[in-house]
Write a protein that holds these residues in place. Structure first.
Motif, PDB file in Angstrom:
ATOM      1  N   LEU A 178     -12.733  -5.125  25.443  1.00 14.08           N
ATOM      2  CA  LEU A 178     -12.760  -6.551  25.134  1.00 14.08           C
ATOM      3  C   LEU A 178     -12.235  -6.853  23.740  1.00 14.08           C
ATOM      4  O   LEU A 178     -12.009  -8.014  23.398  1.00 14.08           O
ATOM      5  CB  LEU A 178     -14.192  -7.085  25.255  1.00 14.08           C
ATOM      6  N   THR A 179     -12.039  -5.841  22.930  1.00 14.52           N
ATOM      7  CA  THR A 179     -11.651  -6.079  21.536  1.00 14.52           C
ATOM      8  C   THR A 179     -10.194  -6.487  21.379  1.00 14.52           C
ATOM      9  O   THR A 179      -9.815  -7.008  20.334  1.00 14.52           O
ATOM     10  CB  THR A 179     -11.917  -4.814  20.691  1.00 14.52           C
ATOM     11  N   TYR A 180      -9.376  -6.253  22.411  1.00 11.90           N
ATOM     12  CA  TYR A 180      -7.947  -6.564  22.256  1.00 11.90           C
ATOM     13  C   TYR A 180      -7.441  -7.607  23.256  1.00 11.90           C
ATOM     14  O   TYR A 180      -6.258  -7.909  23.307  1.00 11.90           O
ATOM     15  CB  TYR A 180      -7.103  -5.286  22.376  1.00 11.90           C
ATOM     16  N   ILE A 181      -8.327  -8.197  24.066  1.00 13.57           N
ATOM     17  CA  ILE A 181      -7.894  -9.201  25.037  1.00 13.57           C
ATOM     18  C   ILE A 181      -8.263 -10.595  24.520  1.00 13.57           C
ATOM     19  O   ILE A 181      -9.011 -10.756  23.551  1.00 13.57           O
ATOM     20  CB  ILE A 181      -8.508  -8.943  26.434  1.00 13.57           C
ATOM     21  N   ASP A 182      -7.747 -11.625  25.183  1.00 16.25           N
ATOM     22  CA  ASP A 182      -8.030 -13.006  24.790  1.00 16.25           C
ATOM     23  C   ASP A 182      -9.472 -13.367  25.154  1.00 16.25           C
ATOM     24  O   ASP A 182      -9.880 -13.233  26.317  1.00 16.25           O
ATOM     25  CB  ASP A 182      -7.071 -13.970  25.493  1.00 16.25           C
ATOM     26  N   THR A 183     -10.208 -13.813  24.177  1.00 14.47           N
ATOM     27  CA  THR A 183     -11.602 -14.199  24.411  1.00 14.47           C
ATOM     28  C   THR A 183     -11.825 -15.660  24.046  1.00 14.47           C
ATOM     29  O   THR A 183     -11.088 -16.249  23.250  1.00 14.47           O
ATOM     30  CB  THR A 183     -12.565 -13.319  23.595  1.00 14.47           C
ATOM     31  N   LEU A 184     -12.872 -16.220  24.628  1.00 15.10           N
ATOM     32  CA  LEU A 184     -13.260 -17.618  24.407  1.00 15.10           C
ATOM     33  C   LEU A 184     -14.641 -17.566  23.756  1.00 15.10           C
ATOM     34  O   LEU A 184     -15.618 -17.218  24.398  1.00 15.10           O
ATOM     35  CB  LEU A 184     -13.299 -18.372  25.727  1.00 15.10           C
ATOM     36  N   VAL A 185     -14.711 -17.908  22.492  1.00 13.48           N
ATOM     37  CA  VAL A 185     -15.886 -17.586  21.681  1.00 13.48           C
ATOM     38  C   VAL A 185     -16.599 -18.846  21.215  1.00 13.48           C
ATOM     39  O   VAL A 185     -15.961 -19.808  20.770  1.00 13.48           O
ATOM     40  CB  VAL A 185     -15.478 -16.728  20.459  1.00 13.48           C
ATOM     41  N   ARG A 186     -17.895 -18.792  21.302  1.00 10.56           N
ATOM     42  CA  ARG A 186     -18.721 -19.917  20.837  1.00 10.56           C
ATOM     43  C   ARG A 186     -18.846 -19.859  19.318  1.00 10.56           C
ATOM     44  O   ARG A 186     -19.181 -18.815  18.748  1.00 10.56           O
ATOM     45  CB  ARG A 186     -20.109 -19.851  21.464  1.00 10.56           C
ATOM     46  N   GLN A 187     -18.577 -20.970  18.676  1.00 11.24           N
ATOM     47  CA  GLN A 187     -18.709 -21.046  17.224  1.00 11.24           C
ATOM     48  C   GLN A 187     -20.164 -21.274  16.855  1.00 11.24           C
ATOM     49  O   GLN A 187     -20.817 -22.187  17.358  1.00 11.24           O
ATOM     50  CB  GLN A 187     -17.863 -22.187  16.675  1.00 11.24           C
ATOM     51  N   THR A 188     -20.683 -20.432  15.979  1.00 14.98           N
ATOM     52  CA  THR A 188     -22.057 -20.570  15.493  1.00 14.98           C
ATOM     53  C   THR A 188     -22.054 -20.387  13.989  1.00 14.98           C
ATOM     54  O   THR A 188     -21.044 -20.044  13.387  1.00 14.98           O
ATOM     55  CB  THR A 188     -22.985 -19.511  16.131  1.00 14.98           C
ATOM     56  N   GLU A 189     -23.233 -20.585  13.392  1.00 19.39           N
ATOM     57  CA  GLU A 189     -23.352 -20.443  11.946  1.00 19.39           C
ATOM     58  C   GLU A 189     -23.246 -18.984  11.527  1.00 19.39           C
ATOM     59  O   GLU A 189     -22.895 -18.688  10.393  1.00 19.39           O
ATOM     60  CB  GLU A 189     -24.689 -21.017  11.469  1.00 19.39           C
ATOM     61  N   TRP A 190     -23.589 -18.052  12.446  1.00 19.67           N
ATOM     62  CA  TRP A 190     -23.680 -16.656  12.025  1.00 19.67           C
ATOM     63  C   TRP A 190     -22.493 -15.787  12.455  1.00 19.67           C
ATOM     64  O   TRP A 190     -22.296 -14.710  11.939  1.00 19.67           O
ATOM     65  CB  TRP A 190     -24.986 -16.026  12.515  1.00 19.67           C
ATOM     66  N   HIS A 191     -21.715 -16.237  13.437  1.00 19.56           N
ATOM     67  CA  HIS A 191     -20.540 -15.430  13.791  1.00 19.56           C
ATOM     68  C   HIS A 191     -19.526 -16.282  14.553  1.00 19.56           C
ATOM     69  O   HIS A 191     -19.891 -17.140  15.338  1.00 19.56           O
ATOM     70  CB  HIS A 191     -20.927 -14.194  14.609  1.00 19.56           C
TER      71      HIS A 191
END
Length: 300
Positions: free
Chosen positions: A186-199
């Motif tokens: 998963l480190t090199y594919i396109d991901t959809l990430v939730r924005q949070t205060e911690w990451h």
């Protein structure tokens, strides 16, 4: 202090013309009835009953007072009947708050079904992704999602369901990327990430019980889970989303789960409601049915 039982006892004596019969109807001893009527007369400062060896008769004041007491008893019975009917057939208005994504997805569907089942009910839903003040905002229930134990003693908390976030992508995306077989992929594919205060660029996940803070390459970052869900459905990349939201899309084939042995830490959905108000029959029915629906959704 007024003891409304005394009014009830007096109404029974007036109706039955006997202390013994009134006691039998009330389920107490004759001495209790006699003592409570005497206390009532002393408190009112007037004689209500003329006692003879054969039968109890009422004074003129007692007759008038008895009519009012009997009406009070009838009114209490009507009130009890209304409550019992409400317990069998919930009615009234329920004010609820819930996180935006929950409100936009499975909760809105559940509320529509709930309103169809119970025609006498109304729901006011406030969709907010912030802490709420149940008292100031006049809410009956606040639905919250949390990982740690709730510690606020000012409210009752009822746990409704627990489950994980899961990795999902569209079938088209999975066909184009068949090489995803382990978390490191998963480190090199396109991901959809939730924005949070911690990451913003990592996923805290569990793989076979082992915690991993996986660094990913976001194609899309958003604080709105609906945006990430739509992107996953359109084939933009892989998203880590609440399982209860993905269930229907998985059944329809619109999404596929990747790496079933990978998920997030356990998340809990709880209902908060004010301690001093208690829980109405309507709120209890709503939460009972919501809990059943979530259990079926999780197990499904």
């Amino acid at each position: 202090m007024i003891d409304w039982n005394d009014y009830h006892y007096f109404a029974l004596v007036a109706e039955n013309g006997s202390y013994s019969k009134a006691a039998a109807r009330a389920g107490v001893s004759k001495s209790v009835i006699s003592r409570r009527i005497a206390a009532l007369e002393e408190r009112l400062g007037i004689s209500l009953i003329l006692r003879t060896t054969r039968r109890v008769s009422l004074t003129p004041a007692g007759e008038q007072f008895a009519a009012e007491c009997q009406e009070m008893v009838l009114q209490s019975e009507r009130a009890r009947a209304i409550v019992h009917a409400a317990q069998r057939h919930p009615q009234g208005t329920l004010r609820i708050s819930a996180p935006v994504f929950m409100a936009e997805t499975w909760l809105s569907e559940f509320i529509s079904e709930f309103l169809a089942r119970w025609p006498g009910t109304n729901v006011q839903l406030m969709a907010v992704s912030r802490p709420v003040d149940l008292i100031a905002e006049r809410l009956d229930i606040a639905l919250v999602v949390h990982m740690d134990e709730l510690k606020d003693s000012n409210f009752h908390a009822r746990m409704l369901a627990s489950q994980h976030d899961i990795l999902v992508a569209s079938p088209e995306w999975c066909v184009k990327n068949p090489e995803i077989t382990k978390p490191e992929d998963l480190t090199y594919i396109d991901t959809l990430v939730r924005q949070t205060e911690w990451h913003n660029h990592s996923w805290p996940i569990l793989h076979l019980g082992r915690e991993i803070n996986l660094q990913v390459k976001p194609r899309l970052i958003s604080n709105n889970l609906r945006v990430l869900l739509n992107a996953a459905l359109s084939g933009t990349g892989v998203a880590l989303l609440p399982r209860e939201v993905c269930v229907s899309y998985l059944k329809q084939g619109a999404l596929q789960q990747l790496l079933p042995d990978v998920n997030s830490r356990l998340r809990t959905i709880s209902a908060l409601f004010p301690v001093r108000r208690g829980m109405s029959a309507l709120a209890r029915t709503f939460l009972d049915e919501l809990s059943e629906m979530l259990a079926a959704r999780v197990n499904g």
